[in-house]
Design a protein around this motif. Structure first.
Motif, PDB file in Angstrom:
ATOM      1  N   SER A 169       5.974  -3.206   3.145  1.00  0.00           N
ATOM      2  CA  SER A 169       5.899  -4.406   2.321  1.00  0.00           C
ATOM      3  C   SER A 169       4.506  -5.008   2.304  1.00  0.00           C
ATOM      4  CB  SER A 169       6.893  -5.463   2.823  1.00  0.00           C
ATOM      5  OG  SER A 169       6.537  -5.905   4.103  1.00  0.00           O
ATOM      6  N   LEU A 170       3.632  -4.573   3.211  1.00  0.00           N
ATOM      7  CA  LEU A 170       2.304  -5.166   3.315  1.00  0.00           C
ATOM      8  C   LEU A 170       1.208  -4.251   2.801  1.00  0.00           C
ATOM      9  CD1 LEU A 170       2.313  -7.138   6.660  1.00  0.00           C
ATOM     10  CD2 LEU A 170       2.910  -7.862   4.375  1.00  0.00           C
ATOM     11  N   GLY A 171       1.531  -3.245   2.069  1.00  0.00           N
ATOM     12  CA  GLY A 171       0.497  -2.391   1.527  1.00  0.00           C
ATOM     13  C   GLY A 171       1.073  -1.097   1.011  1.00  0.00           C
ATOM     14  N   THR A 172       0.270  -0.396   0.213  1.00  0.00           N
ATOM     15  CA  THR A 172       0.652   0.896  -0.336  1.00  0.00           C
ATOM     16  C   THR A 172      -0.276   1.931   0.268  1.00  0.00           C
ATOM     17  OG1 THR A 172       1.355  -0.200  -2.364  1.00  0.00           O
ATOM     18  CG2 THR A 172       0.960   2.181  -2.474  1.00  0.00           C
ATOM     19  N   PRO A 173       0.244   2.931   0.999  1.00  0.00           N
ATOM     20  CA  PRO A 173      -0.601   3.820   1.810  1.00  0.00           C
ATOM     21  C   PRO A 173      -1.811   4.388   1.078  1.00  0.00           C
ATOM     22  CG  PRO A 173       1.691   4.214   2.311  1.00  0.00           C
ATOM     23  CD  PRO A 173       1.675   3.215   1.190  1.00  0.00           C
ATOM     24  N   ALA A 174      -1.653   4.843  -0.161  1.00  0.00           N
ATOM     25  CA  ALA A 174      -2.775   5.473  -0.866  1.00  0.00           C
ATOM     26  C   ALA A 174      -3.920   4.506  -1.122  1.00  0.00           C
ATOM     27  CB  ALA A 174      -2.297   6.069  -2.188  1.00  0.00           C
ATOM     28  N   TYR A 175      -3.648   3.201  -1.066  1.00  0.00           N
ATOM     29  CA  TYR A 175      -4.675   2.215  -1.370  1.00  0.00           C
ATOM     30  C   TYR A 175      -4.962   1.292  -0.183  1.00  0.00           C
ATOM     31  CZ  TYR A 175      -3.795   4.006  -5.989  1.00  0.00           C
ATOM     32  OH  TYR A 175      -3.669   4.860  -7.055  1.00  0.00           O
ATOM     33  N   MET A 176      -4.398   1.608   0.973  1.00  0.00           N
ATOM     34  CA  MET A 176      -4.676   0.824   2.177  1.00  0.00           C
ATOM     35  C   MET A 176      -6.097   1.076   2.673  1.00  0.00           C
ATOM     36  SD  MET A 176      -1.374   1.059   4.667  1.00  0.00           S
ATOM     37  CE  MET A 176       0.147   0.196   4.363  1.00  0.00           C
ATOM     38  N   SER A 177      -6.670   0.057   3.295  1.00  0.00           N
ATOM     39  CA  SER A 177      -7.941   0.236   3.983  1.00  0.00           C
ATOM     40  C   SER A 177      -7.688   0.871   5.346  1.00  0.00           C
ATOM     41  CB  SER A 177      -8.612  -1.125   4.172  1.00  0.00           C
ATOM     42  OG  SER A 177      -7.838  -1.932   5.061  1.00  0.00           O
ATOM     43  N   PRO A 178      -8.714   1.460   5.968  1.00  0.00           N
ATOM     44  CA  PRO A 178      -8.524   2.037   7.307  1.00  0.00           C
ATOM     45  C   PRO A 178      -8.002   1.030   8.319  1.00  0.00           C
ATOM     46  CG  PRO A 178     -10.576   2.806   6.350  1.00  0.00           C
ATOM     47  CD  PRO A 178     -10.046   1.749   5.424  1.00  0.00           C
ATOM     48  N   GLU A 179      -8.520  -0.206   8.278  1.00  0.00           N
ATOM     49  CA  GLU A 179      -8.065  -1.198   9.242  1.00  0.00           C
ATOM     50  C   GLU A 179      -6.608  -1.570   9.002  1.00  0.00           C
ATOM     51  OE1 GLU A 179     -10.749  -3.443   6.235  1.00  0.00           O
ATOM     52  OE2 GLU A 179     -10.616  -1.462   7.165  1.00  0.00           O
ATOM     53  N   GLN A 180      -6.191  -1.609   7.742  1.00  0.00           N
ATOM     54  CA  GLN A 180      -4.793  -1.912   7.441  1.00  0.00           C
ATOM     55  C   GLN A 180      -3.903  -0.752   7.854  1.00  0.00           C
ATOM     56  OE1 GLN A 180      -4.080  -2.797   3.313  1.00  0.00           O
ATOM     57  NE2 GLN A 180      -2.212  -3.922   3.728  1.00  0.00           N
ATOM     58  N   ALA A 181      -4.331   0.470   7.559  1.00  0.00           N
ATOM     59  CA  ALA A 181      -3.551   1.647   7.937  1.00  0.00           C
ATOM     60  C   ALA A 181      -3.431   1.772   9.444  1.00  0.00           C
ATOM     61  CB  ALA A 181      -4.193   2.907   7.353  1.00  0.00           C
ATOM     62  N   GLY A 182      -4.453   1.298  10.166  1.00  0.00           N
ATOM     63  CA  GLY A 182      -4.434   1.371  11.626  1.00  0.00           C
ATOM     64  C   GLY A 182      -3.772   0.197  12.297  1.00  0.00           C
ATOM     65  N   GLY A 183      -3.202  -0.719  11.511  1.00  0.00           N
ATOM     66  CA  GLY A 183      -2.503  -1.865  12.083  1.00  0.00           C
ATOM     67  C   GLY A 183      -3.416  -2.934  12.629  1.00  0.00           C
ATOM     68  N   GLN A 184      -4.668  -2.966  12.177  1.00  0.00           N
ATOM     69  CA  GLN A 184      -5.623  -3.954  12.657  1.00  0.00           C
ATOM     70  C   GLN A 184      -5.634  -5.173  11.731  1.00  0.00           C
ATOM     71  OE1 GLN A 184      -7.230  -3.402  15.619  1.00  0.00           O
ATOM     72  NE2 GLN A 184      -5.892  -1.581  15.613  1.00  0.00           N
ATOM     73  N   PRO A 185      -6.191  -6.292  12.176  1.00  0.00           N
ATOM     74  CA  PRO A 185      -6.307  -7.454  11.297  1.00  0.00           C
ATOM     75  C   PRO A 185      -7.140  -7.114  10.060  1.00  0.00           C
ATOM     76  CG  PRO A 185      -6.737  -8.078  13.586  1.00  0.00           C
ATOM     77  CD  PRO A 185      -6.671  -6.582  13.554  1.00  0.00           C
ATOM     78  N   VAL A 186      -6.776  -7.683   8.939  1.00  0.00           N
ATOM     79  CA  VAL A 186      -7.487  -7.391   7.699  1.00  0.00           C
ATOM     80  C   VAL A 186      -8.100  -8.661   7.128  1.00  0.00           C
ATOM     81  CG1 VAL A 186      -6.020  -5.428   7.146  1.00  0.00           C
ATOM     82  CG2 VAL A 186      -5.438  -7.679   6.253  1.00  0.00           C
ATOM     83  N   GLY A 187      -9.200  -8.478   6.402  1.00  0.00           N
ATOM     84  CA  GLY A 187      -9.875  -9.579   5.733  1.00  0.00           C
ATOM     85  C   GLY A 187     -10.206  -9.186   4.309  1.00  0.00           C
ATOM     86  N   PRO A 188     -11.059  -9.957   3.657  1.00  0.00           N
ATOM     87  CA  PRO A 188     -11.419  -9.646   2.266  1.00  0.00           C
ATOM     88  C   PRO A 188     -11.975  -8.239   2.074  1.00  0.00           C
ATOM     89  CG  PRO A 188     -12.116 -11.870   2.824  1.00  0.00           C
ATOM     90  CD  PRO A 188     -11.640 -11.249   4.101  1.00  0.00           C
ATOM     91  N   ALA A 189     -12.667  -7.701   3.098  1.00  0.00           N
ATOM     92  CA  ALA A 189     -13.225  -6.351   2.981  1.00  0.00           C
ATOM     93  C   ALA A 189     -12.131  -5.309   2.764  1.00  0.00           C
ATOM     94  CB  ALA A 189     -14.044  -6.007   4.220  1.00  0.00           C
ATOM     95  N   SER A 190     -10.940  -5.567   3.272  1.00  0.00           N
ATOM     96  CA  SER A 190      -9.824  -4.643   3.055  1.00  0.00           C
ATOM     97  C   SER A 190      -9.465  -4.569   1.581  1.00  0.00           C
ATOM     98  CB  SER A 190      -8.606  -5.096   3.872  1.00  0.00           C
ATOM     99  OG  SER A 190      -7.491  -4.261   3.632  1.00  0.00           O
ATOM    100  N   ASP A 191      -9.491  -5.718   0.902  1.00  0.00           N
ATOM    101  CA  ASP A 191      -9.206  -5.736  -0.531  1.00  0.00           C
ATOM    102  C   ASP A 191     -10.269  -4.989  -1.326  1.00  0.00           C
ATOM    103  OD1 ASP A 191      -6.905  -7.204  -0.202  1.00  0.00           O
ATOM    104  OD2 ASP A 191      -7.814  -9.126  -0.715  1.00  0.00           O
ATOM    105  N   VAL A 192     -11.536  -5.074  -0.889  1.00  0.00           N
ATOM    106  CA  VAL A 192     -12.609  -4.363  -1.582  1.00  0.00           C
ATOM    107  C   VAL A 192     -12.369  -2.851  -1.502  1.00  0.00           C
ATOM    108  CG1 VAL A 192     -15.083  -3.833  -1.536  1.00  0.00           C
ATOM    109  CG2 VAL A 192     -14.298  -6.204  -1.289  1.00  0.00           C
ATOM    110  N   PHE A 193     -11.935  -2.379  -0.338  1.00  0.00           N
ATOM    111  CA  PHE A 193     -11.593  -0.956  -0.176  1.00  0.00           C
ATOM    112  C   PHE A 193     -10.462  -0.576  -1.142  1.00  0.00           C
ATOM    113  CE2 PHE A 193      -9.583   2.729   1.629  1.00  0.00           C
ATOM    114  CZ  PHE A 193     -10.595   3.447   2.265  1.00  0.00           C
ATOM    115  N   SER A 194      -9.422  -1.399  -1.184  1.00  0.00           N
ATOM    116  CA  SER A 194      -8.284  -1.111  -2.060  1.00  0.00           C
ATOM    117  C   SER A 194      -8.689  -1.188  -3.528  1.00  0.00           C
ATOM    118  CB  SER A 194      -7.148  -2.101  -1.782  1.00  0.00           C
ATOM    119  OG  SER A 194      -6.735  -2.025  -0.433  1.00  0.00           O
TER     120      SER A 194
END
Length: 625
Positions: A171-196
């Protein structure tokens, strides 16, 4: 759209459901009709939060934060709540298919269409990030290709789900468009959205994701340690997209930095006398105009970075004498003055590229900020306008006779009229606050909360404001009032009850109140009659800052307006006629703007400009640098 099935609700809160648009991992999206007749999208999330009222409140508070997002290129959030233990969110209904569906049926985007898509979605991300929100699920399915251009949806949903403690990775992301930090279960910030965002642009340009694999674990591994597949990406895009797909979040550019670079130097023109005046449409519309200009946005980016490899990206407001940017200077006029026809404007609201003005003679008008032309006159005269609120499609106006009028900004039609028991002086599209107070005979003001769309009161009326409420500010799920007893009160908007009282503790009555978020914490920003600007933590009640207006304080007391934008406050001063910009982190006077015709009566701001209304009947648009 499919018809409602047995067991699906025919109505959620005030919204009548007409059909289901689709079901996903988070819940079901319905098309609905608001009380004023406009179409809305109602997202009813899955029933995972039953028997946890604290989780309900956290969800509502987080989703309410999405209302702070600027309207441009996003579907505005209209309402949030809980329906039979299931959270729901109501947003503007945007006609159009998703980017994912468009690419699947019509193929990859190219040329100017691809550039416009990139600019519009980056503009939306920058607005989302300025509101303190991380999207967390930016993907082709969350970009609607509307008739007026691409629109980003579902921002704030993932954070709201996460706040409940019941969200899953699905529910918190789509694997193909997740950032590495999101995929790794780490805290995410605006940089995660830039990756996506970069992954979404790869899909838009090539028809395939940047990362693919046969299983979800393998896909996540590829995101964490593999290289993106950029085959088929136009050559000018490869370098900036690769930078956005860096594994290290700190190595990625921000959405705002990308936008600044994409439009550097494109907005400037020279006027007689050698003074540089900035194109009104480029500044107000932000970077969208550059995408329409025809040149490849990413070609511009690469060219400018090559020519100026060590040139820092200019910031909007950083010091008292701002460093000139390649396109404009702090305080510069943006276009010519807009003449309101002699109407002294005391209320002002923005809706994208439109300004709505309300006068003490009851005149209500819509102005095009890009041309300065009158778009529509809703009322020529009548009861004085006491408050305004607007989103992309709807305007609410309040009047001294207690009326609340709802308007369709597209047609100018008055779709509904309600009457409160007293004049409404402060308002959003979801909450209005009325007050009955006569300073000659009343010790306390009689204040009440209302739903402006339905005209129904929320909670009982109250008489706690000594010498009346001076001002009201709105935050996610809360209102903050200030009164003559020098007290701030925090109100729960669902129940219209006080949750905290904050004595300001010093001589210096409260003039104006605004809401902001500093370091992730909600604060009230206030001006006082002792010529000070102050910041109070709304969670602890502690004062975080107190700064004199100038070394002439308190002789320069008196402000006519206060607004906030991010970590910045903007004040209008009666004594000097100036508009001042403040850095709320340290109280530094970040810049002063002068030269207005008449007394400043209202302020509004976008990321890059201030719109100033005066009692001489003028709208003056100035650059924030």
């Amino acid at each position: 759209m499919r018809p409602l099935r047995p067991g699906e609700p025919p109505q959620i809160s005030h919204y009548r459901l007409t059909g289901a648009l689709g079901t996903g991992g988070q819940g079901t999206v319905y098309q609905g009709v608001a009380p004023d007749g406009r179409k809305v999208a109602v997202k009813l999330l899955h029933a995972r939060l039953a028997d946890d009222p604290r989780a309900h409140r956290r969800f509502v508070a987080e989703a309410e934060a999405a209302r702070r997002v600027a309207l441009f290129c996003t579907a505005s959030v209209l309402d949030v709540g809980v329906f039979h233990d299931q959270p729901y969110l109501v947003s503007e209904f945007v006609e159009g298919e998703t980017l994912a569906a468009l690419v699947q049926t019509q193929g990859p985007r190219a040329g100017g269409g691809l550039d416009r898509l990139a600019i519009a979605t980056l503009t939306a991300l920058a607005a989302i990030h300025r509101a303190g929100i991380v999207h967390r699920d930016f993907k082709p399915g969350n970009v609607l290709m509307g008739r007026e251009g691409p629109v980003v949806i579902d921002f704030g949903i993932a954070k709201a789900l996460d706040a409940t403690g019941t969200a899953t990775s699905a529910s918190l992301g789509t694997p193909a468009y997740m950032s590495p930090e999101q995929a790794g279960g780490q805290p995410v910030g605006p940089a995660s959205d830039v990756f996506s965002w970069a992954g979404t642009m790869v899909f838009a340009a090539t028809g395939h994701p940047a990362f693919t694999a046969g299983t979800v674990p393998a896909l996540l591994h590829s995101v964490l340690s593999g290289e993106p597949d950029l085959r088929g990406l136009p050559g000018a895009w490869v370098e900036p997209i690769a930078a956005c797909l860096a594994k290290d979040p700190a190595a990625r550019p921000t959405a705002a930095q990308l936008l600044d670079r994409l439009t550097g130097g494109e907005a400037e023109r020279t006027i007689p006398g050698g003074r540089r005046r900035v194109n009104r449409r480029v500044l107000i519309l932000g970077t969208a105009a550059a995408a329409v200009a025809g040149a490849s946005a990413f070609a511009v980016l690469r060219t400018k970075e090559t020519k100026n490899p060590e040139k820092p990206t200019p910031t909007a407001i950083s010091k008292a004498t701002p460093t000139p940017s390649p396109t404009h200077e702090f305080g510069d006029p943006v276009g010519e003055l807009i003449d309101l026809g002699g109407e002294a404007t005391y209320k002002l609201a923005l809706s994208g590229l439109l300004a709505i003005t309300g006068s003490s003679r009851g005149a209500l008008a819509i102005w095009d900020l890009t041309t300065g032309e009158l778009r529509k006159r809703l009322l020529a005269k009548g009861s004085p306008v006491t408050a305004l609120a607007a989103d992309r499609t709807t305007l609410a106006s309040a009047h001294a006779d207690g009326r609340i009028r709802i308007w369709d900004l597209g047609t100018g039609a008055n779709s509904a009229t309600h009457r409160a028991s007293a004049p409404v002086f402060w308002m959003t599209l979801t909450t209005a606050v009325s007050q009955n107070y006569d300073g000659l005979k009343d010790l306390y003001g009689t204040v009440r909360f209302w739903n402006p769309l339905t005209g129904k009161p929320v909670g009982p009326q109250n008489t706690v404001h000594w010498q009346g409420a001076d001002d009201v500010a709105f935050g996610p799920g809360i209102a903050v009032t200030g009164d003559g007893a020098e007290k701030l009160r925090v109100w729960d908007l669902e129940t219209a009850t006080v949750t905290r009282t904050i004595p300001t503790g010093e001589i210096g009555g409260i003039e104006h109140v605004a809401y902001a978020v500093l370091g992730g914490k909600p604060v009230a920003v206030t001006t006082h009659v002792d010529a000070t600007l102050r910041v109070y933590d709304l969670k602890t009640g502690k004062r975080r800052g107190r700064w004199q207006f100038s070394d002439r304080s308190p002789d320069d007391r008196g402000t006519s307006a206060l607004i906030t934008s991010g970590s910045t406050a903007i004040t209008a001063h009666d004594a000097s006629g100036e508009v001042r910009v403040w850095n709320l982190r340290d109280g530094q006077d970040a810049g002063r703007i002068t030269g207005f015709q008449g007394r400043v009566t209202a302020l509004a701001a976008t990321e890059r400009v201030i719109v100033v209304a005066t009692d001489a009947g003028k709208l003056d648009i100035r650059s924030l640098g």
